[in-house]
Design an enzyme around this catalytic site. Sequence first.
Site, mmCIF file in Angstrom:
data_model
loop_
_atom_site.group_PDB
_atom_site.id
_atom_site.type_symbol
_atom_site.label_atom_id
_atom_site.label_comp_id
_atom_site.label_asym_id
_atom_site.label_seq_id
_atom_site.Cartn_x
_atom_site.Cartn_y
_atom_site.Cartn_z
ATOM 1 N N GLY A 353 0.816 -1.199 0.000
ATOM 2 C CA GLY A 353 0.000 0.000 0.000
ATOM 3 C C GLY A 353 0.861 1.266 0.000
ATOM 4 O O GLY A 353 1.799 1.413 -0.784
ATOM 5 N N SER A 354 0.555 2.175 0.909
ATOM 6 C CA SER A 354 1.274 3.453 0.957
ATOM 7 C C SER A 354 2.731 3.287 1.364
ATOM 8 O O SER A 354 3.559 4.171 1.095
ATOM 9 C CB SER A 354 0.568 4.404 1.931
ATOM 10 O OG SER A 354 -0.700 4.781 1.425
ATOM 11 N N VAL A 355 3.065 2.148 2.001
ATOM 12 C CA VAL A 355 4.473 1.932 2.369
ATOM 13 C C VAL A 355 5.336 1.879 1.105
ATOM 14 O O VAL A 355 6.505 2.290 1.113
ATOM 15 C CB VAL A 355 4.613 0.635 3.189
ATOM 16 C CG1 VAL A 355 6.082 0.317 3.467
ATOM 17 C CG2 VAL A 355 3.841 0.748 4.498
#
Length: 443
Positions: A353-355
């Site tokens: 995801g945003s990682v």
Amino acid sequence: MSRPTAVSGARRRPAGRPPQRSSRRWQAPLGSPARRLTIGLVGCALIASALGVRAVQLQAFDPGSNAVYAQNETLRTTAIPATRGAITDRNGELLVSSEPAVHIVADPTIVASNGLDPAEMGLRSRLKASAGPGLIAGILYNRLGGNFEEYYNILRRSTGDEGQPLRYAVVSRNVRDYKNVLVTQDLSNLGYVGIDEEQAPVRHYPQGTLAANLLGFMVYDQALDEAKQYPWSGGGGLELALNTNLAGVDGREVYEATSYGRIPTGSTVLEAPQNGVSYELTIDAGLQYQVEQRLQQAVAEHKASSGVAIVMNVKNGELLALANYPTFDPNDLGAAKAENLSNQALTEVYEPGSVEKVLTMAALLDSGLVTPQTRVLIPSYIMSGGRTLNDDSPHGTLSFTATGVLAHSSNIGTALLTRQIDKGQLSDYLTSFGLGQATGLAW
């Protein structure tokens, strides 16, 4: 008319009277003593000849194999467990250790006669031996607790499943050394034998639930038990991943014994065990405790089913804390739920995801295509891959720096900046971060 002629010496028998038999019985003639002696000597000679032939067969034709067979019949082998390696945190604080303990075992055959030859036992010895199972079971119950009837039934059982004399039975497992000393003293005071011990160290987790999902737990292995080896091995976590090195190599003791126990003057061969390797982790026990407490609070606050938290040293990648909740106490594995035993931070599938934005931004910065101050206009949406790409919250046109894009986790801003790098080059960067490759974790 003529008269009957009288016969000299004969009597006339009255009419109707049966003849009388002689009272003298028939006797066989006496045997010859010389003949009996001859038969006896011939019988002894035949027996002696048979024994002589057997002796020649044993000693002359195959003495080696017969000697080996006789020796093997008297040999007994007992495992000497290696001491399993300890696990500590980065400061040497003990997280896992092995404590001395034993399995108390019995030889019911010896218990039945109290170690004496039944053919040579007098009345007093027989009475004492018959009371043995009950008195020994009472000692075990008094010192160890448990079930008196179970102890008694084990000690009274004389044959195994195949009808053979029972020579080995486990009476109680994982008995702490100090309790075993008390049992031994009581048996010695009463003069009873047939009870022995096998070294079986107990795995102990002094911090309870702390880092339990990382450290793992031990499980019983029946195959090892049947092979007369230490029957516990790693079942999860580091206990499983490092099991071979932690376990070491068991030793053994080979000694001579008869059906009445060890031969005091018999030979004994000892093979010393090789103790397991101990490990020092990068985990900080104090920090681990604080993270676990905060994680538990967060799970309760958000009414989540579970949660994980990882604290790393960003300079070298060392794990300083790794927490899971719910967790379990490896000292009381029977009370644990199966779903709480795994280390979800390492075993569960995680979608970046945003990682992943961090990895993409690192590739852009390293390739020199952007700087932290590079500005980008961010519309309310863009088309990407034939689909509409939005940010998490609706907005109008925004102006962010690359730093702002990362800080606000903007999907649109990251996509616009990423269009400056060649797809193959971006793929090489992401591969160098380890994406798409096995983690190398052992569990």
